[in-house]
Write a protein that holds these residues in place. Sequence first.
Motif, PDB file in Angstrom:
ATOM      1  N   LYS A 193      -0.214  13.845  -1.590  1.00  0.00           N
ATOM      2  CA  LYS A 193      -1.184  14.567  -0.764  1.00  0.00           C
ATOM      3  C   LYS A 193      -1.222  16.036  -1.156  1.00  0.00           C
ATOM      4  CE  LYS A 193      -2.229  15.544   4.082  1.00  0.00           C
ATOM      5  NZ  LYS A 193      -1.807  15.298   5.470  1.00  0.00           N
TER       6      LYS A 193
ATOM      7  N   ASN B 235       0.815  -1.217   0.000  1.00  0.00           N
ATOM      8  CA  ASN B 235       0.000   0.000   0.000  1.00  0.00           C
ATOM      9  C   ASN B 235       0.851   1.271   0.000  1.00  0.00           C
ATOM     10  OD1 ASN B 235      -2.309   1.599  -0.070  1.00  0.00           O
ATOM     11  ND2 ASN B 235      -2.557   1.550   2.156  1.00  0.00           N
TER      12      ASN B 235
ATOM     13  N   GLU C 262      -1.017  11.478  -8.730  1.00  0.00           N
ATOM     14  CA  GLU C 262      -2.293  11.426  -8.002  1.00  0.00           C
ATOM     15  C   GLU C 262      -2.152  10.834  -6.605  1.00  0.00           C
ATOM     16  OE1 GLU C 262      -2.182   7.783 -10.741  1.00  0.00           O
ATOM     17  OE2 GLU C 262      -1.785   9.911 -11.000  1.00  0.00           O
ATOM     18  N   TRP C 263      -1.018  10.192  -6.303  1.00  0.00           N
ATOM     19  CA  TRP C 263      -0.789   9.673  -4.954  1.00  0.00           C
ATOM     20  C   TRP C 263      -0.417  10.771  -3.972  1.00  0.00           C
ATOM     21  CZ3 TRP C 263       2.989   4.935  -5.589  1.00  0.00           C
ATOM     22  CH2 TRP C 263       2.426   3.991  -6.456  1.00  0.00           C
TER      23      TRP C 263
ATOM     24  N   SER D  66      -0.087   9.044   0.069  1.00  0.00           N
ATOM     25  CA  SER D  66      -1.232   9.970   0.100  1.00  0.00           C
ATOM     26  C   SER D  66      -1.471  10.578   1.480  1.00  0.00           C
ATOM     27  CB  SER D  66      -2.496   9.271  -0.387  1.00  0.00           C
ATOM     28  OG  SER D  66      -2.919   8.296   0.544  1.00  0.00           O
TER      29      SER D  66
ATOM     30  N   LYS E 126       0.953   3.507  -2.219  1.00  0.00           N
ATOM     31  CA  LYS E 126       0.076   4.607  -2.651  1.00  0.00           C
ATOM     32  C   LYS E 126      -0.627   5.235  -1.444  1.00  0.00           C
ATOM     33  CE  LYS E 126      -4.127   5.431  -5.335  1.00  0.00           C
ATOM     34  NZ  LYS E 126      -5.133   4.845  -6.238  1.00  0.00           N
TER      35      LYS E 126
ATOM     36  N   ILE F 185       6.559   7.238  -7.944  1.00  0.00           N
ATOM     37  CA  ILE F 185       5.465   7.880  -7.217  1.00  0.00           C
ATOM     38  C   ILE F 185       4.586   8.619  -8.219  1.00  0.00           C
ATOM     39  CG2 ILE F 185       4.856   9.510  -5.383  1.00  0.00           C
ATOM     40  CD1 ILE F 185       6.408   6.957  -4.438  1.00  0.00           C
ATOM     41  N   LYS F 186       3.351   8.198  -8.315  1.00  0.00           N
ATOM     42  CA  LYS F 186       2.415   8.796  -9.270  1.00  0.00           C
ATOM     43  C   LYS F 186       1.875  10.109  -8.714  1.00  0.00           C
ATOM     44  CE  LYS F 186       3.144   5.174 -11.627  1.00  0.00           C
ATOM     45  NZ  LYS F 186       4.425   5.241 -12.312  1.00  0.00           N
TER      46      LYS F 186
END
Length: 179
Positions: free
Chosen positions: A116, A89, A113-114, A95, A91, A110-111
């Motif tokens: 924060k 987890n 949308e992940w 976040s 992601k 690290i994408k």
Amino acid sequence: DDDADDDDSGCSLGYNGNWNTFPDESFDNSTIVNEERKEIDLLQDTQTKFLAGKNCLVVGASALVGLPMFMELTHVGGTVTVAHTSTPNLKGRVSEADVLVVATGVPNLIKAEWVKENSIVLDVGCHRSSNGTIVGDVEKEAHVRASMITPVPGGIGPLTVSFLMKNTIMSWKRAIDNG
């Protein structure tokens, strides 16, 4: 002790050779600046030195960046978790991070949308992609979500050069002062 003269910041013995303790009062790290010191200085220079209680995530547990960043962020009061590329987890952990430090050696791990909203992101990675562009360990698009992010290229790299120059000059001054 050869480590005392290690101005290229590549020494892994910056904490008295023991990763389990913080430096004691006798340890002088005023000129021994490793990767993590540059990142902490960047945080302080950008008016975010109030890390007490912040949820900090360090992705990458290397002796050069990850573990020293864990120690530095803990030392200044951050609540720090260390993760790696196989962390379950990842992601979800990313976040939740107020401060995210990534040094994995995996391009774009690290994408965007992940990340924060309004977090601080320090991307230590630097890679040449298959199409020849320079990318970090964090997707470039993460700048939309983060309140502050180190660019790749142009972020940690130039800081490394400036601190190497600073250390070289300070060592030269020490050598002159000591005869």
